[in-house]
Motif scaffolding. Structure first.
Motif, mmCIF file in Angstrom:
data_model
loop_
_atom_site.group_PDB
_atom_site.id
_atom_site.type_symbol
_atom_site.label_atom_id
_atom_site.label_comp_id
_atom_site.label_asym_id
_atom_site.label_seq_id
_atom_site.Cartn_x
_atom_site.Cartn_y
_atom_site.Cartn_z
ATOM 1 N N ARG A 46 -3.205 5.091 -2.341
ATOM 2 C CA ARG A 46 -4.235 5.613 -1.572
ATOM 3 C C ARG A 46 -4.364 7.306 -1.722
ATOM 4 N NH1 ARG A 46 -4.468 4.834 4.327
ATOM 5 N NH2 ARG A 46 -6.145 6.599 3.955
ATOM 6 N N ASN A 47 -3.499 7.552 -2.450
ATOM 7 C CA ASN A 47 -3.645 9.017 -3.014
ATOM 8 C C ASN A 47 -3.386 10.047 -1.864
ATOM 9 O OD1 ASN A 47 -4.111 8.324 -5.685
ATOM 10 N ND2 ASN A 47 -6.303 7.944 -5.222
ATOM 11 N N GLU A 69 -9.058 6.687 7.592
ATOM 12 C CA GLU A 69 -9.312 5.091 7.032
ATOM 13 C C GLU A 69 -8.410 4.495 7.097
ATOM 14 O OE1 GLU A 69 -13.349 5.175 4.366
ATOM 15 O OE2 GLU A 69 -11.852 6.462 3.809
ATOM 16 N N HIS A 70 -7.968 3.285 7.082
ATOM 17 C CA HIS A 70 -6.844 2.408 7.075
ATOM 18 C C HIS A 70 -6.825 1.420 6.138
ATOM 19 C CE1 HIS A 70 -3.088 0.956 8.230
ATOM 20 N NE2 HIS A 70 -3.504 -0.358 8.540
ATOM 21 N N VAL A 78 0.796 -1.288 0.031
ATOM 22 C CA VAL A 78 -0.037 -0.011 -0.156
ATOM 23 C C VAL A 78 0.786 1.132 -0.039
ATOM 24 C CG1 VAL A 78 -1.877 1.304 1.347
ATOM 25 C CG2 VAL A 78 -1.840 -0.929 1.174
ATOM 26 N N LEU A 79 0.736 2.285 -0.823
ATOM 27 C CA LEU A 79 1.163 3.545 -0.848
ATOM 28 C C LEU A 79 0.390 4.387 0.068
ATOM 29 C CD1 LEU A 79 3.247 5.639 -1.640
ATOM 30 C CD2 LEU A 79 2.305 5.612 -3.741
ATOM 31 N N SER A 136 -6.203 2.416 -7.584
ATOM 32 C CA SER A 136 -6.063 3.754 -6.810
ATOM 33 C C SER A 136 -7.370 3.905 -6.123
ATOM 34 C CB SER A 136 -5.934 4.851 -7.854
ATOM 35 O OG SER A 136 -4.628 4.998 -8.315
ATOM 36 N N LEU A 137 -7.275 4.448 -4.952
ATOM 37 C CA LEU A 137 -8.348 4.649 -4.119
ATOM 38 C C LEU A 137 -8.353 5.989 -3.303
ATOM 39 C CD1 LEU A 137 -10.654 2.525 -3.725
ATOM 40 C CD2 LEU A 137 -9.188 1.868 -1.752
ATOM 41 N N SER A 138 -9.212 6.618 -3.348
ATOM 42 C CA SER A 138 -9.254 7.980 -2.801
ATOM 43 C C SER A 138 -9.966 7.548 -1.294
ATOM 44 C CB SER A 138 -10.069 9.154 -3.329
ATOM 45 O OG SER A 138 -9.012 9.475 -4.584
#
Length: 164
Positions: A126-127, A148-149, A96-97, A141-143
């Motif tokens: 994660r952006n 949140e984790h 995860v970034l 890619s997830l905003s």
């Protein structure tokens, strides 16, 4: 209740896609170093290595990168000697970034070594970056909100990513 964002089959599909992207990027090379950040990043690198072995004749060299995530300024160690990855193509891999802290310190470590080509790969981006670092290859890619984790679980018979 876990909010599943990637199922086992989705992770497998994204892993295979990233392997193809890496192969396309390093098609002119005979070998590539997959440097996975310890624990989940290294497991993800191993999964990509297995896919690469199926789709290409690239020689894959696995390297485990150990970074203290609580204090990334601490010395970074790798399972390979510098001479084993210098002047080669290398992909730094994590699961995860999040803020980019772990990835940027990993990048910094490898910048001290002459490399032919240097890319990064993550399963989930994660952006929410604090640093100017990007993933060249990413599964999703997830905003999300900062509260949140995202957790990626790689178990013997099950793998998934969830939001908590």
């Amino acid at each position: 209740m876990k909010n599943i964002i990637l199922t086992q089959s989705e992770i497998q599909h994204k892993t295979k896609r990233i392997a193809y992207q890496i192969y396309e990027t390093f098609v002119d090379e005979n070998e590539v170093v997959l440097a996975g950040i310890a624990n989940s990043g290294y497991i993800f690198a191993q999964k990509i290595a297995r896919e690469l072995a199926e789709i290409s004749d690239l020689k894959v060299i696995l390297c485990e990168v150990r970074i203290n995530k609580n204090n990334p300024q601490d010395e970074i160690t790798t399972s390979l000697e510098v001479s084993e990855y210098q002047n080669k193509g290398l992909v730094l891999i994590d699961d995860v970034l999040n803020s980019g802290t772990t990835l940027i310190y990993g990048v910094k470590h490898f910048l001290d070594v002459p490399l032919k080509k240097f890319k990064t790969a993550v399963l989930v981006d994660r952006n929410h970056k604090k640093y100017p670092v990007k993933a060249d290859f990413k599964g999703i890619s997830l905003s999300t909100s900062l509260l949140e984790h995202i957790q990626v679980v790689f178990e013997e018979n099950d793998e998934y990513a969830y939001l908590s």
